[in-house]
Write an enzyme that holds these catalytic residues in place. Sequence first.
Site, PDB file in Angstrom:
ATOM      1  N   HIS A 498      39.696  16.419 -38.381  1.00  0.00           N
ATOM      2  CA  HIS A 498      39.110  16.912 -37.130  1.00  0.00           C
ATOM      3  C   HIS A 498      39.842  16.332 -35.923  1.00  0.00           C
ATOM      4  O   HIS A 498      40.282  17.072 -35.027  1.00  0.00           O
ATOM      5  CB  HIS A 498      37.628  16.537 -37.063  1.00  0.00           C
ATOM      6  CG  HIS A 498      36.966  16.907 -35.778  1.00  0.00           C
ATOM      7  ND1 HIS A 498      36.224  18.045 -35.620  1.00  0.00           N
ATOM      8  CD2 HIS A 498      36.935  16.277 -34.569  1.00  0.00           C
ATOM      9  CE1 HIS A 498      35.763  18.119 -34.386  1.00  0.00           C
ATOM     10  NE2 HIS A 498      36.189  17.044 -33.723  1.00  0.00           N
ATOM     11  N   GLU A 499      39.961  15.014 -35.878  1.00  0.00           N
ATOM     12  CA  GLU A 499      40.574  14.387 -34.712  1.00  0.00           C
ATOM     13  C   GLU A 499      42.046  14.777 -34.582  1.00  0.00           C
ATOM     14  O   GLU A 499      42.579  14.879 -33.469  1.00  0.00           O
ATOM     15  CB  GLU A 499      40.411  12.867 -34.768  1.00  0.00           C
ATOM     16  CG  GLU A 499      38.977  12.394 -34.631  1.00  0.00           C
ATOM     17  CD  GLU A 499      38.287  12.905 -33.374  1.00  0.00           C
ATOM     18  OE1 GLU A 499      38.973  13.090 -32.351  1.00  0.00           O
ATOM     19  OE2 GLU A 499      37.063  13.128 -33.408  1.00  0.00           O
ATOM     20  N   HIS A 502      42.456  17.825 -32.557  1.00  0.00           N
ATOM     21  CA  HIS A 502      42.573  17.545 -31.125  1.00  0.00           C
ATOM     22  C   HIS A 502      44.001  17.110 -30.789  1.00  0.00           C
ATOM     23  O   HIS A 502      44.569  17.520 -29.768  1.00  0.00           O
ATOM     24  CB  HIS A 502      41.617  16.429 -30.719  1.00  0.00           C
ATOM     25  CG  HIS A 502      40.178  16.823 -30.659  1.00  0.00           C
ATOM     26  ND1 HIS A 502      39.726  17.901 -29.938  1.00  0.00           N
ATOM     27  CD2 HIS A 502      39.072  16.245 -31.212  1.00  0.00           C
ATOM     28  CE1 HIS A 502      38.408  17.979 -30.044  1.00  0.00           C
ATOM     29  NE2 HIS A 502      37.986  16.992 -30.810  1.00  0.00           N
ATOM     30  N   HIS A 505      46.282  19.955 -30.508  1.00  0.00           N
ATOM     31  CA  HIS A 505      46.036  20.671 -29.258  1.00  0.00           C
ATOM     32  C   HIS A 505      46.831  20.024 -28.121  1.00  0.00           C
ATOM     33  O   HIS A 505      47.349  20.708 -27.239  1.00  0.00           O
ATOM     34  CB  HIS A 505      44.535  20.660 -28.954  1.00  0.00           C
ATOM     35  CG  HIS A 505      44.066  21.803 -28.127  1.00  0.00           C
ATOM     36  ND1 HIS A 505      42.737  21.995 -27.820  1.00  0.00           N
ATOM     37  CD2 HIS A 505      44.715  22.807 -27.510  1.00  0.00           C
ATOM     38  CE1 HIS A 505      42.599  23.076 -27.071  1.00  0.00           C
ATOM     39  NE2 HIS A 505      43.789  23.587 -26.855  1.00  0.00           N
TER      40      HIS A 505
END
Length: 710
Positions: A498-499, A502, A505
């Site tokens: 998940h991290e 980021h 991104h």
Amino acid sequence: MNRPQMLIIAASLALVNCAALAAPAAAALPATNPLASASTLPYEYPPFDKIKDSHYQPAFIAGMRENLKEMDAIANNAQAPTFDNTIVAMEKSGQLLNRVRTIFSSLQGANTNDKLDAIDREMAPKLAAHSDAVFLNDKLYQRVKTLYQRRATLGLDPESAFLLERYNKDFVLAGADLKPEDKKRLKAYNGQIATLQSTFGQNVLKETNASALVVNVRTELAGMSDAEITAAAAEADKRGLKGKFVVPLMNTTGQPALAVLTNRAVRERLLAASMNRGSHGGKFDNRAVVLKLAKLRAERAALLGYPDYATYSLLDQTAQNTANVNKLLSELAKPAVANARKEAAEIQNIIDAEKGGFKVAAHDWAFYTDKVRAARYSFDENQLKPYFELDSVLVKGVFFAAEKLYGLTFKERKDLPVYNDDVRVFDVYDADGKQLAIFLADMYARSNKRGGAWMNAYVSQNSLLGNMPVVANHLNIPKPPKGEPTLLTSDEVKTAFHEFGHALHGMLSNVKYPRFSGTNVPRDFVEYPSQVNEMWMTAPEVLANYAKHYKTGALMPKELLDKVAASKKFNQGFTTTEYLAASILDQRWHQLSADKVPGDVLAFEAAALKEAGVDFAPVPPRYRSTYFSHSMGGDYSAGYYAYLWSEKLDADTVEWFRESGGLQRKNGDHFRKTLLSRGGTAEAMDLFRTFRGRDAKIEPLLERRGLVGN
């Protein structure tokens, strides 16, 4: 969770006497301060080895003074406003302040100490006042407003046109249209709120450390592994409690040890310690802080012309209004709680079969859930951990998936300074072999590190200033004793993917303006790309590459893989209900008008959960108000719903990847080109439609959460 690194003047208004900043007697920041100029290390990587605590305060003061001078020059420019001499000039401003604030806020979250905490308390209201000095500067606003009114005649490219629109909206939401006397009141609110948010966050960390479970004898920790018990003994030694055992708390209500501790009384003590944080008296009690924050945020919203803080906050989000958020939460609450009650009945059957003689309580859930899983699927979580060794998960799992999707490669380097010896640094290369970014991995929990997991950007990509990304992921994985492997739970593996979503991104950003870099998107959109990245955790090709036994190197057996896949919807009633309960509390606090703010935090919580139909005692909220940093600390105030809102987009995107062939470069390239690289350069939902070709459907989310037919 993501912590967007916004352009300083467009940062959160949790941001001095500005006259003091502008005083001519103020000393310039000496060149010997390593924050005075951009780092000479690759990609302006921070010189952690040279930065001392004493460097921050003068750098903050100098940065604010320099930024105000830049803004005054723009506001008082004798030439008529143009896009370049106003908007672009603001984009180029504040580089010193941005540098010091970015590094400081990152380290104050990841590696704090008493000095940094004191600086944070001092600077929070000063930074708020500085933000006000920019956004409430009427001359500056009139230049922006003039350009905005003439936007159709300026011949701007789409990204520049959207930047102008964003700046105008930033000024309006910050109160630029208020009367002078109301601006004065607004400044007072902003300073008080900033101070309280700082106090709240520091109280949470200190209370979490102070509330750790202390046990006297090893047998009370039965069920924990030898390595975990050894770590608990080491933690006790560190705290001067030699001969005892200490189990530190994580940020959420639920605690990992609840799943394995066989002693029910110890489980009860552990959960009570977690749930009572910030609400049982003492110097870290946050109840008064919560009430003050709720009241001040409501009063501030009213001053700006809105009925409550949530209404004001959601104007800048894809959800747009409280009606849309309330609809989503209320529609899911009833079926989620119904599922949780079914799960509780299954747990109760196990308890009764074992002649437990008690009704399932919140401190029983995780322990007996594993028994239900074992009975239904013939496996439990502990069977997975030997296959989830940290280095393998990161390098052969997380990085491997990024290589297959986007052509990225990673090379660890040891020559750059770090703020803690556990931090690892990697150069990131694009498919053409050119370096793209630098990535930091800070994976272990520490007593001076805030709870949870997050990404931050030390340097944000943009072509205007020629910056390339330096981004970091922070997790809170318990560090094992020296010489022992770091074996993760499946939740921790999911968090790592998940991290890194980021991080992608941020690293794949390809924008012109700093305001739009990477994760600088609406809060209820920023979790979407990171949630999508979670899907690769269980992709067969990725699992086969990283899920290998830490001792033997053997692949996770297919039968175990099949059981993991079959149990995907298991315990979703609990997971959805605890999340909804926290989201509802966040909304209830922030949908209050100032005169409706109650006097009792815990009574308000109980009434709000009951009214929403999620007051199911065996499933407490994921966070209670007094340690709910997302909500009360400022990052996600009135915005915790964002994870579920983003998950609707995520679930629909996962369907697209599956329909399109899964883990393939063509799919990654499409996602990168249409969405990840675009940052905040257009309306978030327009970016989604460009990627997907249509609006998102909710059915994939309902199916994932096991809510179809309920």
